[in-house]
Scaffold this motif. Structure first.
Motif, short mmCIF file in Angstrom:
data_model
loop_
_atom_site.label_atom_id
_atom_site.label_comp_id
_atom_site.label_asym_id
_atom_site.label_seq_id
_atom_site.Cartn_x
_atom_site.Cartn_y
_atom_site.Cartn_z
N ARG A 158 3.36 -20.43 27.35
CA ARG A 158 3.15 -21.45 28.37
C ARG A 158 2.21 -20.95 29.46
O ARG A 158 1.33 -21.68 29.91
CB ARG A 158 4.48 -21.88 28.98
CG ARG A 158 5.33 -22.70 28.03
CD ARG A 158 6.66 -23.03 28.64
NE ARG A 158 7.48 -23.83 27.73
CZ ARG A 158 8.78 -24.02 27.88
NH1 ARG A 158 9.40 -23.49 28.91
NH2 ARG A 158 9.44 -24.75 27.02
N ILE A 163 -1.44 -22.55 30.52
CA ILE A 163 -1.77 -22.91 31.90
C ILE A 163 -3.02 -22.16 32.35
O ILE A 163 -3.93 -22.74 32.95
CB ILE A 163 -0.58 -22.62 32.83
CG1 ILE A 163 0.55 -23.60 32.54
CG2 ILE A 163 -1.00 -22.69 34.30
CD1 ILE A 163 1.87 -23.24 33.19
N ASN A 164 -3.10 -20.88 32.05
CA ASN A 164 -4.26 -20.08 32.45
C ASN A 164 -5.54 -20.57 31.77
O ASN A 164 -6.60 -20.57 32.37
CB ASN A 164 -4.03 -18.60 32.15
CG ASN A 164 -2.99 -18.00 33.07
OD1 ASN A 164 -2.70 -18.51 34.13
ND2 ASN A 164 -2.41 -16.90 32.64
N ASN A 205 -6.71 -23.70 33.47
CA ASN A 205 -7.13 -23.49 34.86
C ASN A 205 -7.75 -22.10 35.01
O ASN A 205 -7.20 -21.25 35.70
CB ASN A 205 -5.93 -23.63 35.82
CG ASN A 205 -5.28 -24.99 35.70
OD1 ASN A 205 -5.88 -25.97 36.04
ND2 ASN A 205 -4.06 -25.00 35.18
#
Length: 69
Positions: free
Chosen positions: A52, A56-57, A60
């Motif tokens: 997860r 996310i990284n 973004n």
């Protein structure tokens, strides 16, 4: 809820129990099947958390260009 099961031979389970005892620094013969299951669940959960965070990284990314001031 989904269920994952593993079928182990007696020898495989015995080796897994010894490996878990060794990994945790316990005396051989301390771990039982429930301890192996709990250890595996914690590691599966950590793997999902890492996945997860990676998603996310990736969505973004941190810019490498000059920072505006």
């Amino acid at each position: 809820m989904a269920k994952i099961t593993y079928n182990l031979t007696a020898d495989q389970l015995a080796e897994m129990l010894l490996a878990l005892d060794h990994h945790q620094g316990n005396e051989a013969g301390t771990a039982d099947a429930a301890a192996v299951k709990a250890w595996g669940l914690r590691h599966f959960q950590a793997m999902v958390q890492n996945y997860r965070a990676s998603v996310i990284n990736a969505a973004n990314p941190v810019g490498t260009g000059a920072v505006a001031s």
